[in-house]
Write a protein that holds these residues in place. Structure first.
Motif, PDB file in Angstrom:
ATOM      1  N   ASP A  57     -35.831   2.067  51.669  1.00  0.00           N
ATOM      2  CA  ASP A  57     -34.554   1.589  51.143  1.00  0.00           C
ATOM      3  C   ASP A  57     -34.639   1.520  49.627  1.00  0.00           C
ATOM      4  O   ASP A  57     -35.729   1.521  49.051  1.00  0.00           O
ATOM      5  CB  ASP A  57     -34.247   0.179  51.648  1.00  0.00           C
ATOM      6  CG  ASP A  57     -34.035   0.108  53.149  1.00  0.00           C
ATOM      7  OD1 ASP A  57     -33.635   1.125  53.745  1.00  0.00           O
ATOM      8  OD2 ASP A  57     -34.259  -0.972  53.715  1.00  0.00           O
ATOM      9  N   ASP A  58     -33.486   1.418  48.992  1.00  0.00           N
ATOM     10  CA  ASP A  58     -33.486   1.086  47.577  1.00  0.00           C
ATOM     11  C   ASP A  58     -34.014  -0.334  47.431  1.00  0.00           C
ATOM     12  O   ASP A  58     -33.674  -1.217  48.234  1.00  0.00           O
ATOM     13  CB  ASP A  58     -32.065   1.146  46.989  1.00  0.00           C
ATOM     14  CG  ASP A  58     -31.570   2.563  46.804  1.00  0.00           C
ATOM     15  OD1 ASP A  58     -32.394   3.444  46.511  1.00  0.00           O
ATOM     16  OD2 ASP A  58     -30.361   2.788  46.947  1.00  0.00           O
ATOM     17  N   ALA A  59     -34.839  -0.551  46.436  1.00  0.00           N
ATOM     18  CA  ALA A  59     -35.312  -1.910  46.147  1.00  0.00           C
ATOM     19  C   ALA A  59     -34.111  -2.754  45.732  1.00  0.00           C
ATOM     20  O   ALA A  59     -33.170  -2.241  45.117  1.00  0.00           O
ATOM     21  CB  ALA A  59     -36.358  -1.888  45.040  1.00  0.00           C
ATOM     22  N   THR A  60     -34.141  -4.020  46.073  1.00  0.00           N
ATOM     23  CA  THR A  60     -33.061  -4.893  45.614  1.00  0.00           C
ATOM     24  C   THR A  60     -33.073  -4.926  44.094  1.00  0.00           C
ATOM     25  O   THR A  60     -34.106  -4.662  43.461  1.00  0.00           O
ATOM     26  CB  THR A  60     -33.220  -6.326  46.148  1.00  0.00           C
ATOM     27  OG1 THR A  60     -34.410  -6.897  45.579  1.00  0.00           O
ATOM     28  CG2 THR A  60     -33.274  -6.355  47.665  1.00  0.00           C
ATOM     29  N   LEU A  61     -31.939  -5.256  43.506  1.00  0.00           N
ATOM     30  CA  LEU A  61     -31.882  -5.319  42.048  1.00  0.00           C
ATOM     31  C   LEU A  61     -32.868  -6.352  41.511  1.00  0.00           C
ATOM     32  O   LEU A  61     -33.536  -6.111  40.508  1.00  0.00           O
ATOM     33  CB  LEU A  61     -30.462  -5.632  41.571  1.00  0.00           C
ATOM     34  CG  LEU A  61     -30.282  -5.678  40.061  1.00  0.00           C
ATOM     35  CD1 LEU A  61     -30.645  -4.339  39.420  1.00  0.00           C
ATOM     36  CD2 LEU A  61     -28.857  -6.075  39.717  1.00  0.00           C
ATOM     37  N   GLY A  62     -32.984  -7.478  42.188  1.00  0.00           N
ATOM     38  CA  GLY A  62     -33.931  -8.506  41.753  1.00  0.00           C
ATOM     39  C   GLY A  62     -35.358  -7.998  41.728  1.00  0.00           C
ATOM     40  O   GLY A  62     -36.104  -8.238  40.773  1.00  0.00           O
ATOM     41  N   LYS A  63     -35.764  -7.273  42.763  1.00  0.00           N
ATOM     42  CA  LYS A  63     -37.120  -6.707  42.803  1.00  0.00           C
ATOM     43  C   LYS A  63     -37.271  -5.607  41.759  1.00  0.00           C
ATOM     44  O   LYS A  63     -38.307  -5.507  41.109  1.00  0.00           O
ATOM     45  CB  LYS A  63     -37.437  -6.172  44.194  1.00  0.00           C
ATOM     46  CG  LYS A  63     -37.683  -7.265  45.198  1.00  0.00           C
ATOM     47  CD  LYS A  63     -38.046  -6.697  46.553  1.00  0.00           C
ATOM     48  CE  LYS A  63     -38.265  -7.835  47.543  1.00  0.00           C
ATOM     49  NZ  LYS A  63     -38.591  -7.337  48.879  1.00  0.00           N
ATOM     50  N   TRP A  84     -32.598  -8.101  29.294  1.00  0.00           N
ATOM     51  CA  TRP A  84     -33.029  -8.316  30.677  1.00  0.00           C
ATOM     52  C   TRP A  84     -32.370  -9.575  31.237  1.00  0.00           C
ATOM     53  O   TRP A  84     -31.816  -9.554  32.344  1.00  0.00           O
ATOM     54  CB  TRP A  84     -34.547  -8.425  30.746  1.00  0.00           C
ATOM     55  CG  TRP A  84     -35.081  -8.506  32.143  1.00  0.00           C
ATOM     56  CD1 TRP A  84     -35.533  -7.471  32.900  1.00  0.00           C
ATOM     57  CD2 TRP A  84     -35.205  -9.678  32.958  1.00  0.00           C
ATOM     58  NE1 TRP A  84     -35.934  -7.922  34.140  1.00  0.00           N
ATOM     59  CE2 TRP A  84     -35.746  -9.275  34.192  1.00  0.00           C
ATOM     60  CE3 TRP A  84     -34.917 -11.022  32.764  1.00  0.00           C
ATOM     61  CZ2 TRP A  84     -35.996 -10.172  35.229  1.00  0.00           C
ATOM     62  CZ3 TRP A  84     -35.167 -11.925  33.795  1.00  0.00           C
ATOM     63  CH2 TRP A  84     -35.704 -11.497  35.009  1.00  0.00           C
ATOM     64  N   SER A  85     -32.403 -10.650  30.488  1.00  0.00           N
ATOM     65  CA  SER A  85     -31.811 -11.913  30.937  1.00  0.00           C
ATOM     66  C   SER A  85     -30.298 -11.791  31.086  1.00  0.00           C
ATOM     67  O   SER A  85     -29.705 -12.357  32.014  1.00  0.00           O
ATOM     68  CB  SER A  85     -32.152 -13.042  29.962  1.00  0.00           C
ATOM     69  OG  SER A  85     -33.529 -13.273  29.950  1.00  0.00           O
ATOM     70  N   HIS A  86     -29.686 -11.058  30.174  1.00  0.00           N
ATOM     71  CA  HIS A  86     -28.233 -10.846  30.223  1.00  0.00           C
ATOM     72  C   HIS A  86     -27.851 -10.079  31.491  1.00  0.00           C
ATOM     73  O   HIS A  86     -26.933 -10.478  32.213  1.00  0.00           O
ATOM     74  CB  HIS A  86     -27.811 -10.101  28.952  1.00  0.00           C
ATOM     75  CG  HIS A  86     -26.348 -10.097  28.686  1.00  0.00           C
ATOM     76  ND1 HIS A  86     -25.594 -11.230  28.624  1.00  0.00           N
ATOM     77  CD2 HIS A  86     -25.503  -9.059  28.466  1.00  0.00           C
ATOM     78  CE1 HIS A  86     -24.330 -10.903  28.370  1.00  0.00           C
ATOM     79  NE2 HIS A  86     -24.253  -9.592  28.279  1.00  0.00           N
ATOM     80  N   ILE A  87     -28.560  -8.995  31.775  1.00  0.00           N
ATOM     81  CA  ILE A  87     -28.306  -8.214  32.988  1.00  0.00           C
ATOM     82  C   ILE A  87     -28.506  -9.092  34.213  1.00  0.00           C
ATOM     83  O   ILE A  87     -27.674  -9.114  35.128  1.00  0.00           O
ATOM     84  CB  ILE A  87     -29.211  -6.965  33.051  1.00  0.00           C
ATOM     85  CG1 ILE A  87     -28.818  -5.959  31.975  1.00  0.00           C
ATOM     86  CG2 ILE A  87     -29.150  -6.315  34.447  1.00  0.00           C
ATOM     87  CD1 ILE A  87     -29.806  -4.818  31.815  1.00  0.00           C
ATOM     88  N   ARG A 100     -22.814  -8.289  40.679  1.00  0.00           N
ATOM     89  CA  ARG A 100     -23.295  -7.220  41.554  1.00  0.00           C
ATOM     90  C   ARG A 100     -23.084  -7.607  43.011  1.00  0.00           C
ATOM     91  O   ARG A 100     -22.572  -6.831  43.805  1.00  0.00           O
ATOM     92  CB  ARG A 100     -24.771  -6.945  41.273  1.00  0.00           C
ATOM     93  CG  ARG A 100     -25.319  -5.781  42.083  1.00  0.00           C
ATOM     94  CD  ARG A 100     -26.310  -6.299  43.114  1.00  0.00           C
ATOM     95  NE  ARG A 100     -26.818  -5.171  43.886  1.00  0.00           N
ATOM     96  CZ  ARG A 100     -26.634  -5.069  45.187  1.00  0.00           C
ATOM     97  NH1 ARG A 100     -25.984  -5.974  45.855  1.00  0.00           N
ATOM     98  NH2 ARG A 100     -27.119  -4.037  45.835  1.00  0.00           N
ATOM     99  N   ASN A 101     -23.481  -8.799  43.365  1.00  0.00           N
ATOM    100  CA  ASN A 101     -23.334  -9.243  44.748  1.00  0.00           C
ATOM    101  C   ASN A 101     -21.870  -9.405  45.141  1.00  0.00           C
ATOM    102  O   ASN A 101     -21.466  -9.024  46.232  1.00  0.00           O
ATOM    103  CB  ASN A 101     -24.102 -10.545  44.983  1.00  0.00           C
ATOM    104  CG  ASN A 101     -25.592 -10.318  44.884  1.00  0.00           C
ATOM    105  OD1 ASN A 101     -26.125  -9.367  45.427  1.00  0.00           O
ATOM    106  ND2 ASN A 101     -26.273 -11.181  44.157  1.00  0.00           N
TER     107      ASN A 101
END
Length: 143
Positions: A57-63, A84-87, A100-101
Protein backbone atom coordinates in the motif's frame (compact mmCIF):
# COMPACT_ATOMS: atom_id res chain seq x y z
CA UNK A 1 0.05 19.88 -13.85
CA UNK A 2 -3.33 19.43 -15.49
CA UNK A 3 -5.00 18.98 -12.10
CA UNK A 4 -3.19 22.01 -10.68
CA UNK A 5 -4.29 24.11 -13.64
CA UNK A 6 -7.83 22.87 -13.24
CA UNK A 7 -7.83 23.67 -9.51
CA UNK A 8 -6.50 27.16 -10.17
CA UNK A 9 -9.08 27.66 -12.91
CA UNK A 10 -11.84 26.67 -10.50
CA UNK A 11 -10.44 29.09 -7.92
CA UNK A 12 -10.43 31.94 -10.45
CA UNK A 13 -14.01 31.03 -11.40
CA UNK A 14 -14.87 31.24 -7.67
CA UNK A 15 -15.87 27.58 -7.57
CA UNK A 16 -14.29 27.10 -4.16
CA UNK A 17 -15.73 23.61 -3.64
CA UNK A 18 -14.03 22.24 -6.75
CA UNK A 19 -10.86 24.30 -6.24
CA UNK A 20 -10.43 23.14 -2.65
CA UNK A 21 -11.16 19.50 -3.45
CA UNK A 22 -8.58 19.45 -6.24
CA UNK A 23 -5.82 21.57 -4.68
CA UNK A 24 -5.75 20.15 -1.16
CA UNK A 25 -5.22 16.60 -2.39
CA UNK A 26 -2.51 17.68 -4.83
CA UNK A 27 -0.18 18.58 -1.95
CA UNK A 28 0.26 14.99 -0.81
CA UNK A 29 0.54 13.74 -4.39
CA UNK A 30 3.21 16.29 -5.29
CA UNK A 31 5.16 15.45 -2.12
CA UNK A 32 4.92 11.71 -2.78
CA UNK A 33 6.03 12.06 -6.41
CA UNK A 34 8.98 14.21 -5.43
CA UNK A 35 10.12 11.95 -2.59
CA UNK A 36 9.81 8.92 -4.87
CA UNK A 37 12.04 10.68 -7.43
CA UNK A 38 14.64 11.12 -4.67
CA UNK A 39 14.60 7.40 -3.91
CA UNK A 40 12.31 7.40 -0.88
CA UNK A 41 10.13 4.30 -0.64
CA UNK A 42 6.63 5.74 -0.40
CA UNK A 43 4.99 2.35 0.06
CA UNK A 44 4.45 -0.03 2.93
CA UNK A 45 4.52 -3.81 2.56
CA UNK A 46 1.92 -5.71 4.57
CA UNK A 47 3.06 -9.35 4.76
CA UNK A 48 -0.29 -10.64 5.99
CA UNK A 49 -3.53 -8.71 5.62
CA UNK A 50 -5.42 -11.26 7.68
CA UNK A 51 -6.36 -13.76 5.03
CA UNK A 52 -2.92 -15.19 4.32
CA UNK A 53 -2.21 -12.79 1.46
CA UNK A 54 0.11 -9.82 1.34
CA UNK A 55 -0.06 -6.46 -0.38
CA UNK A 56 1.82 -3.23 -0.85
CA UNK A 57 0.00 0.00 0.00
CA UNK A 58 0.98 3.63 -0.09
CA UNK A 59 2.50 4.59 3.24
CA UNK A 60 0.27 6.84 5.28
CA UNK A 61 1.18 10.51 5.08
CA UNK A 62 2.21 10.45 8.74
CA UNK A 63 4.62 7.56 8.15
CA UNK A 64 5.89 9.09 4.92
CA UNK A 65 6.67 12.38 6.64
CA UNK A 66 8.83 10.48 9.15
CA UNK A 67 10.93 8.61 6.61
CA UNK A 68 14.45 9.36 5.42
CA UNK A 69 16.09 10.03 2.08
CA UNK A 70 18.68 7.56 0.76
CA UNK A 71 21.43 9.91 2.01
CA UNK A 72 20.15 9.51 5.59
CA UNK A 73 18.50 12.91 6.00
CA UNK A 74 15.01 12.80 7.38
CA UNK A 75 12.16 14.31 5.39
CA UNK A 76 11.99 16.92 8.15
CA UNK A 77 15.65 17.83 7.62
CA UNK A 78 15.20 17.87 3.85
CA UNK A 79 12.13 20.16 3.90
CA UNK A 80 13.22 22.18 6.91
CA UNK A 81 11.48 22.11 10.27
CA UNK A 82 9.15 25.03 9.50
CA UNK A 83 7.80 23.64 6.22
CA UNK A 84 7.61 20.10 7.59
CA UNK A 85 5.62 21.31 10.59
CA UNK A 86 3.40 23.46 8.37
CA UNK A 87 2.58 20.52 6.08
CA UNK A 88 1.95 18.28 9.08
CA UNK A 89 -0.34 20.75 10.83
CA UNK A 90 -2.33 21.61 7.73
CA UNK A 91 -2.69 18.14 6.26
CA UNK A 92 -2.17 15.55 8.94
CA UNK A 93 -2.34 16.70 12.55
CA UNK A 94 -5.48 15.98 14.56
CA UNK A 95 -4.92 19.31 16.33
CA UNK A 96 -4.35 21.20 13.07
CA UNK A 97 -6.60 21.68 10.08
CA UNK A 98 -6.27 17.98 9.18
CA UNK A 99 -7.28 18.81 5.60
CA UNK A 100 -5.88 15.67 4.03
CA UNK A 101 -8.10 13.45 6.15
CA UNK A 102 -11.14 15.69 5.78
CA UNK A 103 -10.91 15.82 1.99
CA UNK A 104 -9.57 12.32 1.26
CA UNK A 105 -12.15 10.56 3.41
CA UNK A 106 -15.13 12.56 2.20
CA UNK A 107 -15.69 14.30 5.52
CA UNK A 108 -15.48 17.84 4.17
CA UNK A 109 -18.65 19.90 3.82
CA UNK A 110 -19.30 22.77 1.39
CA UNK A 111 -18.76 25.34 4.16
CA UNK A 112 -15.18 24.02 4.52
CA UNK A 113 -14.41 24.72 0.84
CA UNK A 114 -13.55 28.38 1.09
CA UNK A 115 -11.20 30.77 -0.69
CA UNK A 116 -9.03 30.58 2.43
CA UNK A 117 -8.66 26.79 2.21
CA UNK A 118 -7.90 26.91 -1.52
CA UNK A 119 -5.40 29.70 -0.83
CA UNK A 120 -3.73 27.71 1.95
CA UNK A 121 -3.39 24.76 -0.44
CA UNK A 122 -1.86 26.96 -3.17
CA UNK A 123 0.50 28.60 -0.69
CA UNK A 124 1.63 25.22 0.58
CA UNK A 125 2.18 23.96 -2.98
CA UNK A 126 4.26 27.07 -3.66
CA UNK A 127 6.30 26.61 -0.47
CA UNK A 128 6.90 22.98 -1.36
CA UNK A 129 8.02 23.90 -4.89
CA UNK A 130 10.31 26.59 -3.49
CA UNK A 131 11.87 24.21 -0.95
CA UNK A 132 12.42 21.53 -3.59
CA UNK A 133 13.97 24.08 -5.94
CA UNK A 134 16.28 25.37 -3.19
CA UNK A 135 17.31 21.81 -2.25
CA UNK A 136 18.03 20.97 -5.90
CA UNK A 137 20.13 24.12 -6.29
CA UNK A 138 22.06 23.36 -3.09
CA UNK A 139 22.74 19.79 -4.25
CA UNK A 140 23.90 21.01 -7.68
CA UNK A 141 26.28 23.50 -6.09
CA UNK A 142 27.81 20.80 -3.87
CA UNK A 143 28.51 18.51 -6.84
Amino acid sequence: MLLLRHGCGRLIAQDFISASRVLVLRIEDVLRQHLRSLGVDTTEFKPDVGDGTSRTDDATLGKLMRRALPDGRTIKEYLGNDLWSHIDSILNSQTGLNLRNEFAHGLVRPQHCTPDIAGIALALLYQLANAVSAASTANSNQA
